[in-house]
Design an enzyme around this catalytic site. Sequence first.
Site, mmCIF file in Angstrom:
data_model
loop_
_atom_site.group_PDB
_atom_site.id
_atom_site.type_symbol
_atom_site.label_atom_id
_atom_site.label_comp_id
_atom_site.label_asym_id
_atom_site.label_seq_id
_atom_site.Cartn_x
_atom_site.Cartn_y
_atom_site.Cartn_z
ATOM 1 N N TYR A 234 0.846 -1.198 0.000
ATOM 2 C CA TYR A 234 0.000 0.000 0.000
ATOM 3 C C TYR A 234 0.879 1.244 0.000
ATOM 4 O O TYR A 234 0.651 2.200 -0.730
ATOM 5 C CB TYR A 234 -0.906 0.006 1.237
ATOM 6 N N GLN A 235 1.931 1.159 0.831
ATOM 7 C CA GLN A 235 2.821 2.293 0.961
ATOM 8 C C GLN A 235 3.561 2.588 -0.344
ATOM 9 O O GLN A 235 3.655 3.741 -0.761
ATOM 10 C CB GLN A 235 3.834 1.981 2.059
ATOM 11 N N ARG B 185 -3.193 5.012 3.677
ATOM 12 C CA ARG B 185 -4.585 4.776 4.090
ATOM 13 C C ARG B 185 -5.548 5.040 2.943
ATOM 14 O O ARG B 185 -6.476 4.275 2.697
ATOM 15 C CB ARG B 185 -4.959 5.704 5.251
ATOM 16 N N ASN C 206 -12.247 -0.782 -5.092
ATOM 17 C CA ASN C 206 -11.969 -0.999 -6.516
ATOM 18 C C ASN C 206 -13.183 -1.605 -7.231
ATOM 19 O O ASN C 206 -13.609 -2.700 -6.897
ATOM 20 C CB ASN C 206 -10.773 -1.957 -6.611
ATOM 21 N N CYS D 211 -6.073 -5.397 -7.707
ATOM 22 C CA CYS D 211 -5.954 -5.011 -6.308
ATOM 23 C C CYS D 211 -5.494 -6.191 -5.456
ATOM 24 O O CYS D 211 -5.099 -6.004 -4.315
ATOM 25 C CB CYS D 211 -7.261 -4.436 -5.787
ATOM 26 N N HIS D 212 -5.520 -7.412 -6.035
ATOM 27 C CA HIS D 212 -4.984 -8.545 -5.274
ATOM 28 C C HIS D 212 -3.459 -8.485 -5.205
ATOM 29 O O HIS D 212 -2.845 -9.206 -4.456
ATOM 30 C CB HIS D 212 -5.425 -9.869 -5.909
ATOM 31 N N SER E 189 3.015 -3.849 4.057
ATOM 32 C CA SER E 189 4.456 -3.617 4.030
ATOM 33 C C SER E 189 5.234 -4.690 4.785
ATOM 34 O O SER E 189 6.394 -4.938 4.510
ATOM 35 C CB SER E 189 4.791 -2.263 4.643
ATOM 36 N N GLU F 65 -0.695 -16.471 -10.723
ATOM 37 C CA GLU F 65 0.202 -15.583 -11.444
ATOM 38 C C GLU F 65 1.663 -15.933 -11.215
ATOM 39 O O GLU F 65 2.550 -15.215 -11.659
ATOM 40 C CB GLU F 65 -0.047 -14.138 -11.004
#
Lengths: 267, 163
Positions: free
Chosen positions: A146-147, A160, A169, A177-178, A183, A204
Site C-alpha cells: 500500500y505504501q 490509508r 476498486n 488489487c490482489h 508492508s 500468477e
Amino acid sequence: MERKLETYLQDRPDIPDEVIERLLREARPMLTSALDRLRRPLIQVAICDSPLGQLFAAKSAQGLVALRFMESDPVENTMQTLRQRFDVIEDEQLADEITGDIESLMRGDPAAVEARAVDLSLVESAFQRRALMRLRRVPAGSVISYQALAAALGKPTAQRAIGNTVASNPVPIYVPCHRVIRSDGSLGNYGGGPERKLQLLRAEGFLVDRTRRLPRDAVYGHLGSRIFCRPTCNAVRRAERRTWLIFADAQRAARFGMRACRLCHPA
Amino acid sequence: MDPKAKFNLPPPFDEALRCHEREIMRFILRATGDREDALEVFQETWLRAYRAYGELDSAEGLRPWLFRIASNLCLNRKRDRARRARRVADIEANGEVAAVIPLHEQALDLKAMLRRLPHKQQQALIMRKLGGLEYREIATALGCSEEAARAGVYLAMKKLKAE
C-alpha cells in the site's frame, strides 16, 4: 342499452388505429429529440461462471465498469447503483468474454486481462482513478505494498487512502488489487476473501504459502533505480520500504526491465 | 443459485417504447379526450418513464407502471385544465379551442360519458375494458388494491349504464 354498452366497450375500440398512428407519427420526433438530451450511457451486464466463482460483470463502450464476486456482494445493490447512471441490458456474450479472460489468467496468461480496457467512471475522485490506473501497471507475478503504491503516486504518506481506494476498486482482477499487500509482507485482506487473493497470486506465479508470507525466491525491485535485490541485501535494508515492487522471482523482475543487484547477486 | 441466473430486467427502454406506445397513446387520448393534451401527456409520460427507468425493478411491472405514470399525468392535466378554465374562462371562449379529433358519434358519446366519471373509475374502466389490462395490473397502475380496481370498473360501468 346495457347489452349494447357492454359489447361496445369490449368489441369496438372507438379510436381508429389510423388516428393513433397519426398521433404517434407526430409525437415521435419530439419525443426522440427530448429523450436524446436525457440519454444515459449504455452498459451490458452478465453473470459469468468463472474459475473464481460467479462474477457479475458490467461493461460500457469504454471498457469494463464493474466486476463483483457474487457470493460476497449481493448483485441487487450493484445493479441499483448501475441503473441510476446507465441504461442496462443483459448480454450473454460478455459472460463468455470475461470467463475466457479469467480462465487464461488462472492458467498463467494475464495478457487478455491486461489488454481489456476498464472504465473507472464509478470511481469518484481523480486521485483514486490515478491510483487504480497506476496499479494496473503492476505486472502479474509481482506485488506492491500500500505504501509503495502511495509513494509511486507521489504521496508517500497516503497509504490509508490507497487502502480505501483499493478496497472499493470497482473492477477487481482487471485492476489487480490482489497485488497490493502489507508492508510487513503479509497478504492483507481481499474483497472476494483472502483465499481468492491467494488463489490469484499463486496462479500468477507468486507462490505464497499458507502462512501468507512472501515466497522464498521473491526479489525486491527498486522502482527508482530499477535494480532488484534479494530481500536480505543491505541495499534493501537501507532503502526505504516504500519504494519497492516485490517480484515472485528474479526472471520476472528481469522481464519487467530491471537489472540484478551487483552486491547480492539475486538469481 | 441458478448458474444462468437472470436479472429480470425490464426490456431496453426503446423496446418498451416500441411495444407500448400505441396502447399508452390510446389510453391517454381516451382519458384526456383532446389531441393536443394527448400529445403533451404522451411526451411527458415517456420522458418521466425514462428518467425513472432505473427504479423499475422487474419486467412484469413495466406495463402497469407505464399506465400509472400516464394516469397520474392525465389527472394533473385535468386539474390544470380545471384551474385554468376557471381563471381564463372568457379568453378561452373567443380564443381557439383545441382541435378535437374526429370520432364517430358513438365514440363522442362515450367520450363525454367517460369524462364525467371520477378519475379513478374512469382510468380503471379505460384500462380494463379498452386497454385490456388485468385487474392486478390496474391495481399496480392506480396504486390501489385489486378489489378497489375491480370496484372502480364496476361502479364506472354502473354509472355508464345508468346514463
